[in-house]
Design a protein around this motif. Sequence first.
Motif, short mmCIF file in Angstrom:
data_model
loop_
_atom_site.label_atom_id
_atom_site.label_comp_id
_atom_site.label_asym_id
_atom_site.label_seq_id
_atom_site.Cartn_x
_atom_site.Cartn_y
_atom_site.Cartn_z
N THR A 33 1.08 -1.55 -0.04
CA THR A 33 0.11 -0.08 0.49
C THR A 33 0.35 1.61 -0.04
O THR A 33 0.63 2.63 -0.60
CB THR A 33 -0.85 -0.20 1.05
OG1 THR A 33 -0.59 0.28 2.80
CG2 THR A 33 -1.71 -1.24 1.10
N GLY A 34 2.11 1.05 0.59
CA GLY A 34 2.74 1.98 0.49
C GLY A 34 2.56 2.74 1.68
O GLY A 34 3.32 5.08 2.16
N ASP A 35 1.90 2.35 2.37
CA ASP A 35 2.23 3.04 4.51
C ASP A 35 3.53 2.87 4.66
O ASP A 35 4.29 2.31 4.76
CB ASP A 35 0.32 2.33 4.86
CG ASP A 35 -0.95 2.14 4.72
OD1 ASP A 35 -1.02 2.90 3.64
OD2 ASP A 35 -1.43 1.64 5.07
N ILE A 36 3.43 3.96 5.57
CA ILE A 36 4.21 4.57 6.57
C ILE A 36 4.17 4.02 7.89
O ILE A 36 3.42 4.98 8.38
CB ILE A 36 5.12 5.96 6.21
CG1 ILE A 36 4.83 6.06 4.57
CG2 ILE A 36 5.95 5.94 6.84
CD1 ILE A 36 4.51 7.52 4.15
N ILE A 37 4.76 3.46 8.26
CA ILE A 37 5.39 2.73 9.89
C ILE A 37 5.94 3.34 10.77
O ILE A 37 7.01 3.15 10.76
CB ILE A 37 4.09 1.51 9.56
CG1 ILE A 37 3.14 0.91 8.86
CG2 ILE A 37 4.12 0.78 11.05
CD1 ILE A 37 3.64 -0.29 8.64
N VAL A 38 5.61 4.21 12.06
CA VAL A 38 6.57 4.75 12.37
C VAL A 38 6.37 4.23 14.01
O VAL A 38 5.27 5.07 14.26
CB VAL A 38 7.11 6.39 12.58
CG1 VAL A 38 5.99 7.08 12.75
CG2 VAL A 38 8.20 6.43 13.08
N SER A 39 7.18 4.08 14.71
CA SER A 39 6.77 3.90 16.35
C SER A 39 7.61 5.32 16.58
O SER A 39 8.67 5.44 16.96
CB SER A 39 7.55 2.54 16.75
OG SER A 39 9.23 2.51 16.84
N ASP A 40 6.70 5.59 18.04
CA ASP A 40 8.01 6.75 19.76
C ASP A 40 7.34 5.90 20.24
O ASP A 40 6.67 5.63 21.08
CB ASP A 40 6.59 7.21 19.32
CG ASP A 40 6.30 8.52 20.18
OD1 ASP A 40 7.39 8.92 20.48
OD2 ASP A 40 5.84 9.32 20.75
N ALA A 41 9.17 5.51 21.44
CA ALA A 41 9.03 4.94 22.37
C ALA A 41 9.28 5.83 23.46
O ALA A 41 9.55 5.00 24.37
CB ALA A 41 10.84 3.83 21.85
N GLY A 42 8.86 6.47 23.18
CA GLY A 42 8.51 7.52 23.96
C GLY A 42 9.69 8.01 24.75
O GLY A 42 10.89 8.00 24.70
N ASP A 43 9.82 7.87 26.85
CA ASP A 43 11.13 7.67 27.55
C ASP A 43 11.88 6.56 27.60
O ASP A 43 12.04 5.79 28.84
CB ASP A 43 10.43 8.31 28.94
CG ASP A 43 9.16 7.47 29.67
OD1 ASP A 43 8.67 6.74 29.48
OD2 ASP A 43 8.83 8.26 30.63
N PHE A 44 10.76 5.48 26.50
CA PHE A 44 11.65 4.09 27.08
C PHE A 44 10.85 2.77 28.28
O PHE A 44 11.20 1.56 28.65
CB PHE A 44 13.28 3.87 27.47
CG PHE A 44 13.59 3.76 25.90
CD1 PHE A 44 13.56 3.44 24.41
CD2 PHE A 44 14.46 5.37 25.63
CE1 PHE A 44 14.64 4.04 23.38
CE2 PHE A 44 15.01 6.31 24.67
CZ PHE A 44 14.45 5.33 23.20
#
Length: 341
Positions: free
Chosen positions: A299-310
């Motif tokens: 699909t071309g979707d972009i998946i990104v994670s935000d790890a915050g403060d771990f």
Amino acid sequence: MLRRICCFVILITVCYSCKPPVKDTDPLPDLHNTGIYVVNEGNFMSGNGGVSFFDTLTNQVTQDLFFLKNTRQAGDVCQSLNYFNNQFYLVVNNSGKIEVLNDDFVNTKTIGGLTSPRYIAFASNNKGYISDLYGKGVSVLNTLTATIEKKISINYWTEELLVFKDTLYVTSPASRYLYLIDTRTSLLRDSIDIGFGSSSITLDANNKLWILCDGNKDKSILPAMICMDPVNRGIERTIFAADYSSYASKLNFNPADKCLYWIDGDVYKLNTTITGSSKQVAISSAGNNFYGLAINQNTGDIIVSDAGDFSQRSQIYVYSKNNALKWSFKAGLISGYMLVK
């Protein structure tokens, strides 16, 4: 890359005694549906790594798929996940093992005897190749017997891997070389000087290799992105960072727009079809701690994670190929790798 991981180890060592977030009531997922498998590293030395699953048909999240299916924790620092010949391979770094799982994510074999495995790639002859942080080389896995057949010695940390035709390309964050292994013989064939600190690698639509290199300030080598022709092994393009503060990672190619995507604070992209094109911000971090990145190749979707403060659950964002936010959901602790299947 090395400095980033050292800083990360210090941080998670401080946080490792933190209890994991309260476990949600896990719905039983239909793994025949299209979904995003999110690999959660967990706190270092806590053994609380795992895998979350987001069903893109129902928008339902399963927070700890491995535990749900196997009634035990996956291990310490879940690093990456791959799929080959109807089996998942979950690489568990600090536990020194790989969990082999069937289509229903149930364990069929545990491969041990590894030092600090990072990534796994596969060749068509039922061979798997495993990189290692401390093992100084690449292990060769027979996928039919799920046993390690041999080890190919490389005197450095080995990181991301890519198989193209009959060659395995091995990045190495602690050296200035890209290593080439013949997948027909599982022998080291060549090494190519590409700068210093190669860490992430991908292939574009024109079968050109792109490699992120972290550089080395002590050696006056700037971080750079390298474009290499795998046929003649020539360097076609070198894009240097402006200074040594760049820590680019998680390089991906998006077939939907022919652009490279990677994380360096923000998510950046570079059009591979335009000679001399420059990078652009695709997704602003806006104060988030972007840590993992993947592209849905269909699909071309972009998946990104935000790890915050771990120490809290990561937030996962899914953007369309036009950079419009489609979904967001919580995953586990320190989500670093995503697999779309």
